[in-house]
Design an enzyme around this catalytic site. Structure first.
Site, PDB file in Angstrom:
ATOM      1  NE  ARG B  23      36.538  37.002  39.072  1.00 36.70           N
ATOM      2  CZ  ARG B  23      37.049  36.492  40.184  1.00 36.70           C
ATOM      3  NH1 ARG B  23      38.147  35.782  40.136  1.00 36.70           N
ATOM      4  NH2 ARG B  23      36.492  36.724  41.345  1.00 36.70           N
ATOM      5  NE  ARG B  27      40.067  39.187  37.720  1.00 31.83           N
ATOM      6  CZ  ARG B  27      40.186  38.459  38.815  1.00 31.83           C
ATOM      7  NH1 ARG B  27      40.359  39.065  39.990  1.00 31.83           N
ATOM      8  NH2 ARG B  27      40.129  37.151  38.758  1.00 31.83           N
ATOM      9  NE  ARG B  36      37.527  49.099  36.659  1.00 34.96           N
ATOM     10  CZ  ARG B  36      38.045  48.351  37.637  1.00 34.96           C
ATOM     11  NH1 ARG B  36      38.082  47.050  37.511  1.00 34.96           N
ATOM     12  NH2 ARG B  36      38.483  48.911  38.739  1.00 34.96           N
ATOM     13  CE1 TYR B 148      33.318  39.030  49.266  1.00 39.39           C
ATOM     14  CE2 TYR B 148      31.963  37.211  48.479  1.00 39.39           C
ATOM     15  CZ  TYR B 148      33.158  37.901  48.466  1.00 39.39           C
ATOM     16  OH  TYR B 148      34.178  37.482  47.672  1.00 39.39           O
TER      17      TYR B 148
END
Lengths: 335, 335
Positions: B23, B27, B36, B148
């Site tokens: 990652r 973020r 974003r 999921y």
């Protein structure tokens, strides 16, 4: 007192494995749901006659070898000045969570007074539970309690507490120590009021790196469990591959989550007694499957020092007939 | 192509450990948050020029040895007919989750067509990434995707999927197999479009009992990873004590979460290359602490077959200077 459960906890060979289930008293039992229409969860645990009735419900169905008091791992938050309530769909919510690193070295109120309702519950149970059944008390462990106290609610990652460890390691240490002191006193109080066996639930402790676990948490587990005059069980998840850290706590018995293969546990722990460890989700299957899987665990654990249990608590919509199949498999066993 | 990362993945001795972070693109980087404001997460991953820009952001800060495409482990849900969106405060929500055990043996659409935006992204990146930097592609693994697809949202316990396993084991098997087929084709597609290294993220697979993992999941990991012509990494959490199950997948490299002590990993895996495994929460500490902890991991892993990484993805408010300290520790290392 020499129950089957206490004997297995001391590592003795038993003619069959003693059996109980984490969270056996409550959620999955129909009568429990009726009682909860009248009392909230916290009202139920704080009202000794209600908590007694709930504790004894599994007896009606299964006659397990241990009856675990109906209570909450978070009760000790209150002597440390944290208030909490249960929020539907969320879980426990702490109304006044830890307010920064200055708020971690906490004094505590008289545990025996604040948690007298647990003393009263245990005394009542001690009168109703037969000599062959172990009365099981418990408490949450420091890491698990601190996770709620810092996050203010259930946390999947425990990141608020892990951030405290990274940013303010001494505050982290103080907070865990404060919890350890209360838990230690609380468990002694449970022994004084009739608990025959104790389980320390530091369920989330396995979130720590091994180095941090060894440095911050293990000494506290050792302090908590020293000098207790009854058999003790320690339980934490995600400890596979490092079960020796649980063993070193000084507990008599190492509790295993369902991801630990029983053979691997015995390899890691030698003769140390173990508890567990059926996957609680297997109870959603049919009784024949439950019996097979349970037999496999009993076989792999062998006749010495094994308490049969799940690898985590009973889920709430678990069918009663699967739990019956699980308990009966142990009760019908002959080594 | 013989990047440092590929060499370590093949178990070679490298002059220093190659480094990247799960990652890393996204973020925690300030420019990402600006991007974003214009694009939703799914718009960003589906727009190759935007995804390219985000993938390259870590390069500006850290020059890691691998650049991991900015994408999502759940993209393969769509070729199997599941629609999903990201709900703020919840995470991915599947709009049409698996509708009972009859709904698990699924056909899939042309992966190359449906996920062409990933092909386009990789081709763009292949043009911008230098010869010394590995372009890393990835996919979610069958258990994680199925969790999921069945729960319809992130599940802490993965209980909906585990119930399917208990109640309808053949449906569980079919569902995992459907995902495995798509993932296999998807990873080959990534290689064809320029990926140099691939990681399979079956992050939640460690929730399975060892027996179920071995029976239901391991053969699928083996199928997925067979015949891929680039170095592969497999990552799952909660696998300590049974890392050999990851090794048996056929991946070149076993990814370690932060709860595995590096020494213990080497004990369990021998010479199999490993990736990891700094606790991502340690990055909230100061750079000096990050350097110390990172050095310990590099030392314990030794010079052969080690890719430095975190033990899980970067958390979103991680300070950039800690990530710098982490990457620089590897880049300044000399064996």
């Amino acid at each position: 007192m020499d129950t089957l459960l206490a004997r297995a906890a001391r590592g003795e060979r038993t003619e069959r494995p003693p059996v109980w289930l984490m969270r056996q008293a409550g959620r999955h039992i129909p009568e429990y749901r009726d009682i909860r229409e009248e009392y909230s969860f916290l009202e139920a645990i704080k009202t000794p006659e209600v908590a007694t009735e709930i504790t004894l419900l599994p007896w009606k169905y299964y006659q397990p070898d241990g009856l675990v008091m109906f209570s909450d791992i978070l009760t000790v938050l209150e002597p440390l000045g944290f208030s909490y309530h249960i929020e539907s769909g969320v879980g426990p919510v702490v109304e006044n969570p830890v307010n920064g690193p200055e708020d971690t070295d906490r004094t505590f109120d008289d545990v025996r007074e604040e948690l007298e309702y647990v003393g009263a519950l245990l005394r009542r149970l001690d009168d109703s539970v037969g000599d062959e059944t172990a009365l099981i008390g418990f408490a949450g462990g420091p890491f698990t309690l601190a996770s709620y106290a810092v996050a203010g609610e259930p946390s999947r990652t425990h990141l608020p507490l892990r951030k405290l460890r990274a940013r303010h390691p001494e505050a982290f240490r103080d907070l865990l120590s404060s919890f350890a002191e209360v838990v230690r006193e609380y468990l002694q109080f449970q022994v004084d009021n009739g608990a025959d066996v104790l389980q320390l639930f530091d369920t989330y402790a396995g979130t720590l790196t091994t180095e941090d676990y060894r440095e911050f948490l293990l000494p506290l587990h050792q302090e908590i469990l020293a000098d207790l005059d009854v058999p003790t069980i320690v339980f934490a998840r995600k400890m596979n591959g490092r079960l020796n850290l649980l063993e070193k706590s000084g507990a008599n018995v190492v509790g295993l989550d369902w991801t630990v293969e029983m053979d691997a546990a015995r390899d890691q722990l030698g003769e140390t007694p173990v508890q567990g460890n059926l996957d609680p989700s297997y109870l959603y299957s049919d009784p024949a499957f439950v019996r097979d899987q349970t037999r496999n665990i009993i076989e792999a654990a062998g006749p010495e020092g094994h308490i049969l249990n799940l690898g985590h608590g009973v889920h709430k919509d678990t069918p009663v007939e699967s739990v019956e199949a699980f308990v009966e498999t142990a009760k019908d066993w002959e080594w």
